[in-house]
Scaffold this active site. Structure first.
Site, short mmCIF file in Angstrom:
data_model
loop_
_atom_site.label_atom_id
_atom_site.label_comp_id
_atom_site.label_asym_id
_atom_site.label_seq_id
_atom_site.Cartn_x
_atom_site.Cartn_y
_atom_site.Cartn_z
N GLY A 59 -20.50 -33.08 26.33
CA GLY A 59 -20.26 -33.05 27.65
C GLY A 59 -20.44 -34.68 28.14
O GLY A 59 -19.98 -34.63 29.36
N ALA A 62 -24.07 -31.84 26.63
CA ALA A 62 -24.71 -30.83 27.23
C ALA A 62 -26.39 -30.86 26.45
O ALA A 62 -26.43 -31.27 25.30
CB ALA A 62 -24.32 -29.54 26.96
N GLU A 113 -18.45 -30.89 19.48
CA GLU A 113 -18.98 -29.42 19.60
C GLU A 113 -18.68 -28.56 18.52
O GLU A 113 -19.47 -27.61 18.15
CB GLU A 113 -18.38 -29.00 20.68
CG GLU A 113 -18.67 -29.24 22.12
CD GLU A 113 -18.15 -30.58 22.64
OE1 GLU A 113 -17.43 -31.30 21.75
OE2 GLU A 113 -18.17 -31.12 23.92
N GLU A 150 -17.00 -35.66 28.07
CA GLU A 150 -16.21 -35.01 28.93
C GLU A 150 -16.38 -35.40 30.62
O GLU A 150 -15.52 -35.52 31.56
CB GLU A 150 -16.52 -33.42 29.11
CG GLU A 150 -16.08 -32.82 27.60
CD GLU A 150 -16.50 -31.47 27.51
OE1 GLU A 150 -17.68 -31.19 27.33
OE2 GLU A 150 -15.56 -30.59 27.56
N1 T1G Z 1 -29.18 -32.00 23.78
C1 T1G Z 1 -30.71 -31.86 23.64
N2 T1G Z 1 -31.14 -32.55 22.79
C2 T1G Z 1 -30.61 -33.65 22.23
C3 T1G Z 1 -29.19 -33.81 22.22
C4 T1G Z 1 -28.59 -33.02 23.15
N3 T1G Z 1 -27.07 -32.85 23.26
N4 T1G Z 1 -28.78 -34.59 21.40
C5 T1G Z 1 -29.91 -35.16 20.69
N5 T1G Z 1 -30.76 -34.72 21.20
C6 T1G Z 1 -32.62 -34.84 20.73
C7 T1G Z 1 -32.57 -34.41 19.17
O1 T1G Z 1 -33.00 -33.00 19.25
C8 T1G Z 1 -33.80 -35.46 19.09
O2 T1G Z 1 -34.86 -34.67 19.54
C9 T1G Z 1 -33.51 -36.46 19.89
O3 T1G Z 1 -32.67 -36.20 20.82
C10 T1G Z 1 -32.87 -37.77 19.28
O4 T1G Z 1 -31.99 -37.37 18.33
C11 T1G Z 1 -20.29 -28.71 27.30
C12 T1G Z 1 -21.47 -27.65 25.09
C13 T1G Z 1 -27.08 -38.34 19.93
C14 T1G Z 1 -26.03 -39.21 17.94
O5 T1G Z 1 -23.74 -32.40 19.63
O6 T1G Z 1 -25.25 -36.37 17.38
O7 T1G Z 1 -21.85 -31.21 24.99
O8 T1G Z 1 -35.95 -34.27 17.32
O9 T1G Z 1 -33.04 -37.47 16.11
O10 T1G Z 1 -30.08 -39.88 14.84
O11 T1G Z 1 -18.52 -29.46 25.72
O12 T1G Z 1 -28.66 -36.66 18.12
O13 T1G Z 1 -36.60 -36.20 18.79
O14 T1G Z 1 -37.26 -33.80 19.57
O15 T1G Z 1 -30.52 -36.85 16.34
O16 T1G Z 1 -30.32 -41.26 17.02
C15 T1G Z 1 -22.67 -31.92 22.40
C16 T1G Z 1 -25.74 -34.05 19.13
C17 T1G Z 1 -23.56 -31.01 22.90
C18 T1G Z 1 -24.76 -34.38 20.29
C19 T1G Z 1 -28.62 -39.30 18.29
N6 T1G Z 1 -23.33 -33.11 21.59
N7 T1G Z 1 -26.74 -35.32 19.00
O17 T1G Z 1 -29.04 -39.34 16.96
O18 T1G Z 1 -31.57 -39.07 16.84
S1 T1G Z 1 -22.97 -29.57 23.21
C20 T1G Z 1 -23.90 -33.11 20.27
C21 T1G Z 1 -26.44 -36.23 18.22
C22 T1G Z 1 -21.85 -30.01 24.53
C23 T1G Z 1 -20.07 -29.54 26.00
C24 T1G Z 1 -20.85 -28.93 24.94
C25 T1G Z 1 -27.39 -37.14 17.78
C26 T1G Z 1 -27.44 -38.72 18.47
P1 T1G Z 1 -36.44 -34.72 18.67
P2 T1G Z 1 -31.65 -37.72 16.78
P3 T1G Z 1 -30.13 -39.98 16.17
#
Ligand code: T1G
Length: 709
Positions: free
Chosen positions: A121, A67, A144, A124
């Site tokens: 997501g 998400a 999450e 998922e």
């Molecule tokens: N949403 C929006 N932006 C995201 C994002 C996300 N899920 N994940 C990463 N970004 C942006 C981040 O802010 C950065 O932006 C750029 O992408 C690169 O990330 C319904 C509710 C994927 C392993 O928790 O673990 O799904 O700073 O610098 O080191 O159940 O990002 O460049 O502007 O971290 O290569 C669950 C979180 C969401 C994944 C990449 N997902 N992301 O790492 O680069 S909740 C997460 C990561 C959800 C559902 C629920 C890492 C990465 P900017 P980065 P990276």
């Protein structure tokens, strides 16, 4: 049918298989536009008779990171309108759950081809497909919990159906990713292929479509029947992990949803999941962790950093083979970097290298490292007694005894041996980087890299920018810290930098509370109740009380209770006696300590009183926040969020409390300022008067002023 390359979803038909490829932003976050484009592509493909099956693909770096985290923010205003991260009713349709239902109930087989990451997501979505192919390097997970959430789009129901409840709990409650081979072994994916978009994968998909009825993950019961038969199984399996979880509230919510989904029905579980998700997304715990997500990423872009200026680090040196030096060498070698460890004496060097071996052996027997990995890592670390062995290294990290003269001597020697472009970093915890740099020919290449113990485990590195440190030096140290998997935060020079400077004011208050009427057990319990893993006195006993005692004596300072303990030979765990009495590592309240504290209070003429838990908490935390305000004012830290990252990553501040500065904003900076003023008066201690931006937050009515940065 193919769409233009700049579209966020493209479709191409190969041998009856529609390859639907997501291409949105850096990580295919499932924001509104991507959800809509994906569902439109799916609908088109559903109607297309030429299509027999779908291969759902992402980009090499990301199938999808889940998400869109930015859609989760400002829940009060957005939720009811647009759905929480596309979860809920309203404008953001299809929401993620609707999209996932569309995939699961699709009239043709849908195969997810996972490359890069499939997280939250994103996973998922992949789990709702009828089968999954993964690239060998892919990483799959439900992180999450790190955002204070539970999976909100069917993850608590589908994951246990694919991998069994035990594995599913482990993944959801720790948030840890799994590799493609682990995913294959556990049943999370059905095949591993070099390129899940390749003709081979298309063939695999065609064959799958021809030979198998597209089964829905929700209908698979094989791996959950046993748990379903004995109600309470999931809760029982999870009990320990919930307590240890980074966010126990989100963990419990996930367990409740998973239990319902297994013991009652998939749909009942989905309802509980949705209810709990909505509750969690609005919680202060989740808001705190989303703040940290953003703060960690902001800390990667310090104003002073010119990433392009970084030089390559091919080889590194470490001076000092003590606990810190050994840990730092391991951390560097873990990233494949050859490291030369220099010590002054053979015996110390041998001891240090033997400790590294011991740590590696322990990690092999724990299963956190393979024997081959440990051997490889060890082969990268070379011991030496000669600074001349550092002539070709690109970076040296000094981790010698914490004494300015000792360090100045080492830097002056290093200066003679290393190349002029070699970065010289000191792991000092308190000393002035400028004083250390002063004795070198090129002070511009000197800075601090303050690691936390154990250095091979703790993620934080305070990168300390001296007044002469140049861009290349700062960028090289910063990039190296990132390369070895650490979280670097750039800070300025002052006594103790950010973390220890704030810790020190907490220690002063902890000692003061003992004098005024509290006992170590009460103080530690209050901090543990707040979410710290350890209280200040347990921490002191673990680290050893004698070091602080020696430093105080040298600096002409006192801490009456701590000094009295040391005078009676109680140095902490190492002497089985400190603030507590120890049997092994387990501490117990000790009546002798109580007597000793009462005696010290009496001698100093302090009349003891009952101190409430809330006063203890405020007296420990608010002065830290006050110091944080000074640190921001002085420009030692660039942003409030940097301070929060430092405390969460380096000092185990509970992530669900967002860090000290976030917490201040949460309880209200006006309130913090008021209380500080009161405590300043009560204790007759002007250092407790609100400072920095807090001093402007006078009135408790003005709580939640918002912090700078
Ligand atoms: N949403 C929006 N932006 C995201 C994002 C996300 N899920 N994940 C990463 N970004 C942006 C981040 O802010 C950065 O932006 C750029 O992408 C690169 O990330 C319904 C509710 C994927 C392993 O928790 O673990 O799904 O700073 O610098 O080191 O159940 O990002 O460049 O502007 O971290 O290569 C669950 C979180 C969401 C994944 C990449 N997902 N992301 O790492 O680069 S909740 C997460 C990561 C959800 C559902 C629920 C890492 C990465 P900017 P980065 P990276």
């Amino acid at each position: 049918m193919p769409g233009p390359a700049d579209q966020i979803v493209t479709v191409s038909l190969v041998d009856g298989v529609a390859r639907i490829t997501m291409n949105s932003g850096r990580v295919n976050a499932l924001g509104r536009a991507l959800r809509r484009a994906l569902s439109e592509a799916l609908m088109r493909v559903a109607r297309d008779r030429a299509v027999t099956a779908v291969l759902l693909l992402g980009q090499p770096e990301a199938f999808s990171a889940g998400a869109d985290v930015s859609e989760l923010n400002s829940p009060e205003s957005d939720n009811s309108q647009s759905g929480v991260a596309g979860l809920g009713s309203g404008v953001g349709r299809p929401d993620l759950r609707e999209l996932i239902a569309l995939v699961e109930d699709f009239p043709k087989p849908v195969i997810a081809g996972i490359t890069g990451v499939a997280l939250g997501g994103g996973l998922e979505l992949a789990m709702a497909a009828h089968a999954r192919i993964s690239a060998p390097g892919a990483r799959l997970g439900l992180p999450e919990i790190a955002l204070g959430l539970l999976p909100g789009a069917g993850g608590t129901g589908r994951l246990p159906r694919l991998v069994g409840p035990e594995r599913a709990l482990e993944m959801i409650l720790t948030g840890k990713e799994v590799s493609a081979s682990e995913a294959l072994r556990d049943g999370l994916v059905d095949a591993v292929m070099e390129d899940p978009g390749s003709p081979d994968a298309v063939r695999w998909t065609t064959e799958y479509a021809a030979t198998r009825a597209p089964g829905r993950t929700r209908d698979r019961t094989g791996k959950v029947t046993e748990a379903a038969a004995v109600p309470g199984t999931v809760s029982r399996l999870a009990a320990d992990a919930v307590r240890k979880a980074r966010d126990p509230y989100a963990a419990q919510a996930a367990v409740d949803a998973m239990s319902a989904g297994i013991e009652q029905s998939f749909d009942r579980g989905a309802n509980v999941e949705q209810e709990k998700f909505e509750e969690r997304v609005k919680s202060p715990e989740s808001a705190a962790q989303r703040h940290l997500f953003a703060a960690e990423r902001a800390a990667r872009r310090p104003a002073y950093l010119d990433t392009d200026a970084a030089r390559a680090v091919r080889r590194a040196g470490v001076v000092g083979a003590g606990t810190m030096g050994g840990g730092i060498a391991m951390a560097l070698a873990s990233a494949g970097m050859p490291v030369t460890v220099v010590e002054a004496e053979r015996a110390a060097l041998d001891r240090g290298l033997a400790q590294v071996q011991k740590n590696l052996a322990a990690s092999v027997s724990r299963g956190s490292r393979t024997q081959a990995g440990a051997t490889q890592l060890e082969s990268l670390i070379t011991g030496s007694l000669d600074y001349a062995d550092l002539t070709d290294v690109d970076l040296v990290i000094e981790a010698a005894f914490e004494d300015l003269q000792v360090k100045q001597g080492i830097f002056a020697t290093l200066d003679r041996f290393v190349r002029p472009d070699c970065v010289l970093a000191s792991n000092t915890s308190y000393l002035g980087i400028d004083d250390i740099a002063a004795g070198t020919r090129f002070p511009a290449r000197v800075l601090g890299m303050h690691f936390f113990s154990p250095a091979n485990v703790m993620p934080l590195v305070e990168v300390v920018r001296g007044s002469s440190t140049d861009d290349a030096t700062l960028a090289t140290a910063f990039a190296t810290a990132r390369r070895i998997g650490k979280t670097p935060v750039v800070v300025g020079v002052c006594h103790g930098f950010v973390g220890n400077r704030m810790l020190e004011v907490r220690s002063v208050q902890a000692e003061q509370l003992l004098l005024e009427g509290a006992l170590p057990g009460q103080v530690d319990q209050v901090l543990k109740g707040f979410g710290f893993r350890m209280g200040p006195f347990e921490m002191g006993d673990m680290a050893g009380l004698d070091i602080g005692w020696r430093n105080r004596k040298a600096g002409g300072r006192t801490a009456p209770v701590a000094d009295a303990l040391c005078e009676s030979g109680r140095f902490g765990q190492k002497t089985s006696a400190g603030y507590y009495a120890y049997v092994g590592r387990e501490g117990h309240d000790d009546p002798e300590v109580e007597q000793l504290i009462l005696e010290v209070s009496r001698k100093l003429g302090v009349s003891r009183r009952e101190i409430s838990d809330s006063e203890i908490l405020e007296r420990l935390l608010f002065p830290m926040i006050n110091e944080g305000a000074r640190i921001l004012d002085e420009g030692i830290a660039e942003r409030a969020g940097d301070i929060d990252v430092i405390w969460v990553k380096g000092y185990n501040w509970p992530a669900y409390r967002g860090g000290p500065m976030w917490y201040a904003d949460h309880v209200g900076t006006g309130y913090v300022a008021d209380r500080l003023r009161r405590y300043a008066e009560q204790c007759g201690d002007v250092s407790l008067l609100p400072a920095g931006f807090l001093s402007k937050a006078v009135d408790s009515a003005t709580s939640g002023l918002g912090l700078p940065g």
